[in-house]
Design a protein around this motif. Structure first.
Motif, PDB file in Angstrom:
ATOM      1  N   UNK A  87       5.971  -0.133  23.653  1.00 25.23           N
ATOM      2  CA  UNK A  87       5.681  -0.458  22.252  1.00 25.23           C
ATOM      3  C   UNK A  87       6.991  -0.665  21.510  1.00 25.23           C
ATOM      4  N   UNK A  88       7.057  -1.764  20.769  1.00 28.90           N
ATOM      5  CA  UNK A  88       8.176  -1.998  19.854  1.00 28.90           C
ATOM      6  C   UNK A  88       7.630  -1.790  18.444  1.00 28.90           C
ATOM      7  N   UNK A  89       8.091  -0.755  17.767  1.00 31.71           N
ATOM      8  CA  UNK A  89       7.586  -0.410  16.437  1.00 31.71           C
ATOM      9  C   UNK A  89       8.683  -0.615  15.404  1.00 31.71           C
ATOM     10  N   UNK A  90       8.354  -1.343  14.330  1.00 31.85           N
ATOM     11  CA  UNK A  90       9.313  -1.617  13.259  1.00 31.85           C
ATOM     12  C   UNK A  90       8.810  -0.984  11.975  1.00 31.85           C
ATOM     13  N   UNK A  91       9.626  -0.134  11.395  1.00 30.55           N
ATOM     14  CA  UNK A  91       9.274   0.588  10.169  1.00 30.55           C
ATOM     15  C   UNK A  91      10.153   0.078   9.025  1.00 30.55           C
ATOM     16  N   UNK A  92       9.511  -0.506   8.000  1.00 32.68           N
ATOM     17  CA  UNK A  92      10.261  -1.042   6.852  1.00 32.68           C
ATOM     18  C   UNK A  92       9.803  -0.385   5.553  1.00 32.68           C
ATOM     19  N   UNK A  93       9.190   0.778   5.655  1.00 36.57           N
ATOM     20  CA  UNK A  93       8.653   1.454   4.483  1.00 36.57           C
ATOM     21  C   UNK A  93       9.711   1.834   3.469  1.00 36.57           C
ATOM     22  N   UNK A  94       9.296   1.921   2.201  1.00 40.07           N
ATOM     23  CA  UNK A  94      10.217   2.287   1.123  1.00 40.07           C
ATOM     24  C   UNK A  94      10.521   3.778   1.178  1.00 40.07           C
ATOM     25  N   UNK A  95      11.768   4.164   0.951  1.00 41.81           N
ATOM     26  CA  UNK A  95      12.115   5.591   0.929  1.00 41.81           C
ATOM     27  C   UNK A  95      11.558   6.253  -0.324  1.00 41.81           C
ATOM     28  N   UNK A  96      11.457   7.568  -0.298  1.00 34.35           N
ATOM     29  CA  UNK A  96      10.999   8.305  -1.473  1.00 34.35           C
ATOM     30  C   UNK A  96      12.002   8.157  -2.609  1.00 34.35           C
ATOM     31  N   UNK A  97      11.485   8.077  -3.825  1.00 34.34           N
ATOM     32  CA  UNK A  97      12.342   7.940  -4.999  1.00 34.34           C
ATOM     33  C   UNK A  97      13.045   9.257  -5.309  1.00 34.34           C
ATOM     34  N   UNK A  98      14.184   9.144  -5.945  1.00 29.07           N
ATOM     35  CA  UNK A  98      14.915  10.321  -6.373  1.00 29.07           C
ATOM     36  C   UNK A  98      14.344  10.843  -7.692  1.00 29.07           C
ATOM     37  N   UNK A  99      14.671  12.077  -8.018  1.00 27.83           N
ATOM     38  CA  UNK A  99      14.107  12.717  -9.206  1.00 27.83           C
ATOM     39  C   UNK A  99      14.392  11.918 -10.469  1.00 27.83           C
ATOM     40  N   UNK A 100      15.627  11.425 -10.616  1.00 24.55           N
ATOM     41  CA  UNK A 100      15.980  10.690 -11.834  1.00 24.55           C
ATOM     42  C   UNK A 100      15.267   9.343 -11.904  1.00 24.55           C
ATOM     43  N   UNK A 156       4.184   4.948  -8.048  1.00 23.41           N
ATOM     44  CA  UNK A 156       4.832   4.440  -6.835  1.00 23.41           C
ATOM     45  C   UNK A 156       5.221   5.581  -5.902  1.00 23.41           C
ATOM     46  N   UNK A 157       5.702   6.689  -6.469  1.00 25.20           N
ATOM     47  CA  UNK A 157       6.082   7.831  -5.644  1.00 25.20           C
ATOM     48  C   UNK A 157       4.861   8.446  -4.963  1.00 25.20           C
ATOM     49  N   UNK A 158       3.738   8.467  -5.683  1.00 24.77           N
ATOM     50  CA  UNK A 158       2.515   9.007  -5.096  1.00 24.77           C
ATOM     51  C   UNK A 158       2.102   8.194  -3.871  1.00 24.77           C
ATOM     52  N   UNK A 159       2.177   6.865  -3.983  1.00 23.96           N
ATOM     53  CA  UNK A 159       1.840   6.005  -2.849  1.00 23.96           C
ATOM     54  C   UNK A 159       2.842   6.207  -1.718  1.00 23.96           C
ATOM     55  N   UNK A 160       4.124   6.331  -2.078  1.00 26.21           N
ATOM     56  CA  UNK A 160       5.148   6.556  -1.049  1.00 26.21           C
ATOM     57  C   UNK A 160       4.896   7.854  -0.286  1.00 26.21           C
ATOM     58  N   UNK A 165      15.184  -1.067  10.168  1.00 25.57           N
ATOM     59  CA  UNK A 165      16.307  -1.809   9.571  1.00 25.57           C
ATOM     60  C   UNK A 165      16.904  -1.073   8.374  1.00 25.57           C
ATOM     61  N   UNK A 166      18.182  -1.280   8.164  1.00 27.91           N
ATOM     62  CA  UNK A 166      18.856  -0.735   6.989  1.00 27.91           C
ATOM     63  C   UNK A 166      18.548  -1.656   5.808  1.00 27.91           C
ATOM     64  N   UNK A 167      17.631  -1.223   4.941  1.00 28.38           N
ATOM     65  CA  UNK A 167      17.205  -2.029   3.797  1.00 28.38           C
ATOM     66  C   UNK A 167      17.609  -1.386   2.474  1.00 28.38           C
ATOM     67  N   UNK A 168      18.692  -0.653   2.508  1.00 27.33           N
ATOM     68  CA  UNK A 168      19.208  -0.012   1.301  1.00 27.33           C
ATOM     69  C   UNK A 168      19.430  -1.060   0.206  1.00 27.33           C
ATOM     70  N   UNK A 169      18.871  -0.804  -0.978  1.00 23.72           N
ATOM     71  CA  UNK A 169      19.044  -1.716  -2.103  1.00 23.72           C
ATOM     72  C   UNK A 169      18.006  -2.801  -2.208  1.00 23.72           C
ATOM     73  N   UNK A 170      17.152  -2.932  -1.194  1.00 24.28           N
ATOM     74  CA  UNK A 170      16.074  -3.931  -1.225  1.00 24.28           C
ATOM     75  C   UNK A 170      14.770  -3.208  -1.499  1.00 24.28           C
ATOM     76  N   UNK A 171      14.086  -3.607  -2.553  1.00 23.49           N
ATOM     77  CA  UNK A 171      12.841  -2.935  -2.939  1.00 23.49           C
ATOM     78  C   UNK A 171      11.631  -3.688  -2.401  1.00 23.49           C
TER      79      UNK A 171
END
Length: 735
Positions: free
Chosen positions: A238-251, A262-266, A290-296
């Motif tokens: 199996x080749x599995x690709x995960x592109x999910x959004x990271x959890x938001x920070x408190x601020x 959005x945080x609830x869905x995350x 993938x490293x998707x830092x900064x891409x929403x």
């Protein structure tokens, strides 16, 4: 002693044994290619990274045996299984107009004349339904109308019925039943509808009604569907690709309630992803994140960058992926199996609708340019369906090609707004300037539609604030599907206006009135309307603040007049257009005066610059115009440097030019942009009822920041007019 003789074997058995030994020997030398299952997870726009991974797999010659996808991963999985190459997928995402796609409605230019009037007077998109004695609202911000069109083009739905089970690879699409919360994996069914369903983020896009279920984004229950692909084709790897959004920070969460949602869905997504990833077998399966830092999840316009990051992530796993590669000839065989054929559009044998009564179905089909006996033209079909959407009656318009024996049937699915047919609308405006008092108006309207077989409508309106109004409007098409109509409007209320001299308000007049007008009209398609009729108006003016000396000699009047009006509007947006024009001409003839007024506006875009021009005039063709029906100058885009209606009179000429620079776009799903602009205006008023000490040309210049918001247009700026002090001004809302 004679040696023992071997028994004789039939020649066919001997050949079979030799062939079996040869096959066994070959199998020992060349192990069978492992079966590969691909998992494409959800993540909104971040899911474009899947295409980069597919490009790397193609480069390494890694064939895929089955695929399962969720949300954006479901879109890519569906397109991939239908034979669309990664290169063509990237091109499709790059060429897509995502801002337009995340707006269901057609251009303002293609609204019906009546709907254009509503969009100018009431908050766009704030329509509520009144049904069974209670308020009802749309289930989401978007119905996904244009997104569905995009999906249809990706999978070539115009070439025939597209089914999940009929694709080149075994495919599974994950959805959630929003009613029960049940996880639903689809291995058969309508491909485009299920691709649309797996992308239906709750609250953003409306659920898809399919087989009696209400389906939304599968990411809520299985965002990386590893278990599904395991049972789909029993893969060895199996080749599995995960592109999910990271959890938001408190601020980040504290910025807006939307971020809390959005945080609830995350959080829900993160929980099922963790469970799913535990199914991967270390040393066997391949996991790519993938490293998707900064891409929403909303950065659809950054698809090329996102795809490149997906490719980079797959390159980091190249050693593992390389072990799954096949020879060039074997991969060529796989590519041929995946390739699309060059089929031509099908010739239609019939065009049908579902969900409408016989007469309305006939009318709906009649307005389409795709006819039985001709090949299906998807571009024309999409244009026609968006044109129908501009009627304001439907929440969704979809199509499907159906094969019935040897016949190709185009089946249309117009869905009327489930929160209708009666609607509650609202609007407001607020204006303020440093030299005039703040003014506000709040308005509501209750619209009842389809009151008879020809589509009669009743609109009850109310407004309070600076101007108080109560009214009723009856709109009656004379024949179903025809452009002629009768219309009657009754109004009662009062309006206030300040009378200026020497740049200062000297008095505030209150004009109480009652009015009824009735006549016949003709809708000119989506261009506009012409109508003519009779007007009866009774009014009485009085002074609320200041002295009576500025009142007309006879403050009371009774007007009986006929009117003729031509009102055409081809702007692509109601307030901040980038293209199109608007023209209006009206003649009013009363017993004691005649009035002719007109205006023309044009918008032209030059890249990120927009030029808007407007000319207008008001002429007393006979007699003298009463104060209540006089021309007025002052306010935003009407001699901005003057206070609201600072200059009142007759025989007015106006010319205005605005140059604007688009500095920002509104978020996806919202129409409009943010601009910084400069306006230059000039006007004359030959006969003045206010500011009587002045004469000749009045000039005005302003600089402002403006744009369309959820509450309507907004302007904030600085303006200066001839013989007047500089003023700061603010306007927000529906004029």
């Amino acid at each position: 002693m004679k040696p023992a003789r071997l028994p004789k074997l039939p020649i066919r058995l001997l050949i079979g044994l030799l062939a079996g030994l040869s096959t066994l020997s070959f199998a020992q030398q060349a192990p069978q290619q492992p079966r590969i299952g691909l998992v494409l997870g959800g993540g909104g726009a971040r899911g474009a990274a899947h295409i980069g991974v597919l490009q790397k797999l193609q480069e390494l010659r890694v064939p895929i045996d089955c695929v399962a996808g969720t949300s954006m991963g479901g879109l890519v999985a569906g397109a991939f299984s239908s034979g669309l190459s990664p290169t063509d997928m990237q091109l499709a995402l790059r060429q897509a107009d995502w801002r337009d796609m995340f707006k269901d409605a057609a251009s303002h230019a293609d609204f019906t004349p009546r709907l254009k009037g509503f969009s100018q007077s009431y908050i766009d998109g704030a329509e509520a339904g009144v049904k069974n004695g209670s308020l009802q609202f749309p289930s989401a911000v978007l119905s996904g109308q244009k997104i569905k069109f995009f999906i249809d083009r990706l999978i070539r739905a115009n070439l025939g019925p597209q089914r999940v089970e009929g694709q080149r690879l075994p495919l599974a699409l994950l959805t959630t039943d929003i009613v029960t919360g049940q996880r639903l994996a689809w291995r058969s069914g309508n491909l485009s509808l299920l691709m649309r369903a797996t992308m239906s983020v709750p609250g953003l896009m409306s659920p898809v009604k399919y087989e009696g279920l209400s389906l939304v984004d599968g990411g809520l229950v299985d965002n990386v569907p590893i278990a599904e692909v395991t049972s789909l084709c029993r893969p060895d790897v199996i080749i599995a690709i995960n592109v999910g959004s990271p959890l938001l920070k408190a601020e980040e969460i504290e910025v807006s309630p939307l971020f809390v949602t959005a945080q609830m869905i995350n959080l829900l997504t993160e929980q099922n992803v963790t469970k799913s990833l535990n199914l991967l077998r270390p040393g066997i399966d391949i996991y790519i994140q993938p490293d998707l830092e900064g891409i929403t999840a909303g950065d659809f316009e950054r698809s090329d960058e996102t795809i490149a990051r997906g490719y980079a992530a797959a390159s980091q796993a190249q050693d593992q992926l390389q072990s799954l590669a096949v020879s060039a000839p074997d991969y060529a065989v796989w590519l041929r199996r995946m390739a699309r054929s060059d089929d031509s559009p099908l010739t239609l044998d019939a065009v049908e609708t579902s969900g409408l009564d016989a007469e309305r179905a006939r009318m709906f089909v009649a307005q389409l340019r795709n006819k039985a006996g001709a090949p299906l033209d998807v571009k024309l079909l999409e244009e026609d369906l968006l044109y129908a959407y501009g009627e304001g009656r439907y929440s969704n318009l979809a199509y499907q090609l159906v094969r019935n024996g040897e016949k190709n049937i185009l089946r249309l699915f117009p869905t009327e707004k489930p929160w209708g047919p009666n609607f509650l609308r609202s609007g407001l405006n607020l204006s303020w300037g440093t030299r005039d008092d703040a003014r506000y108006n709040i308005r509501v309207a209750y619209q009842m539609t389809q009151l008879n077989n020809h589509g009669g409508e009743l609109l009850i309106t109310g407004q309070f604030g600076a101007d108080n109004l109560l009214g009723a409007n009856w709109y009656q098409p004379l024949e179903t599907g025809k452009p002629w109509f009768a219309e009657t409007t009754a109004l009662i209320g009062d309006r206030s206006v300040d009378v200026y001299q020497d740049g200062r308000a000297q008095a505030r007049l209150r004009n109480e009135f009652s009015e009824i007008n009735t006549g016949l009209g003709l809708n000119l398609g989506r261009y506009g309307v012409i109508k003519s009729g009779l007007l009866l108006r009774n009014q009485n003016a009085s002074t609320r603040i200041g002295v009576d000396g500025l009142l007309p000699a006879d403050p009371s009047s009774n007007t009986r007049a006929w009117f003729a009006l031509a009102d055409l509007d081809r702007f692509n947006r109601p307030y901040f257009p980038t293209e199109g024009w608007r023209a209006r001409l009206m003649q009013t003839q009363a017993s004691d005066y005649g009035k002719l007024e007109g205006s023309y506006s044009q918008a032209v875009a030059l890249g990120t610059y927009v030029i808007n021009g407007r000319i207008a005039f008001t002429e007393a063709t006979s007699g003298q115009l009463p104060v209540s029906d006089a021309a007025a100058l002052g306010g935003v885009n009407n001699m901005t440097g003057l206070a609201f209606k600072q200059l009142i009179g007759s025989d007015m000429r106006y010319l205005g030019l605005r140059g604007e620079k688009i500095i920002s776009q509104m978020p996806l799903g919202l129409r409009g942009d943010l601009r910084i602009g400069l306006s230059l205006e000039g006007a004359t008023m030959a006969q003045r009822y206010s500011e009587t000490q002045g004469s000749g040309l009045v000039r005005s210049a302003s600089i402002y920041l403006g744009g369309e918001t959820a509450m309507g247009p907004i302007y904030l700026g600085l303006a200066k007019a001839s013989d007047n002090a500089m003023r700061i001004f603010l306007f927000v809302g529906n004029p």
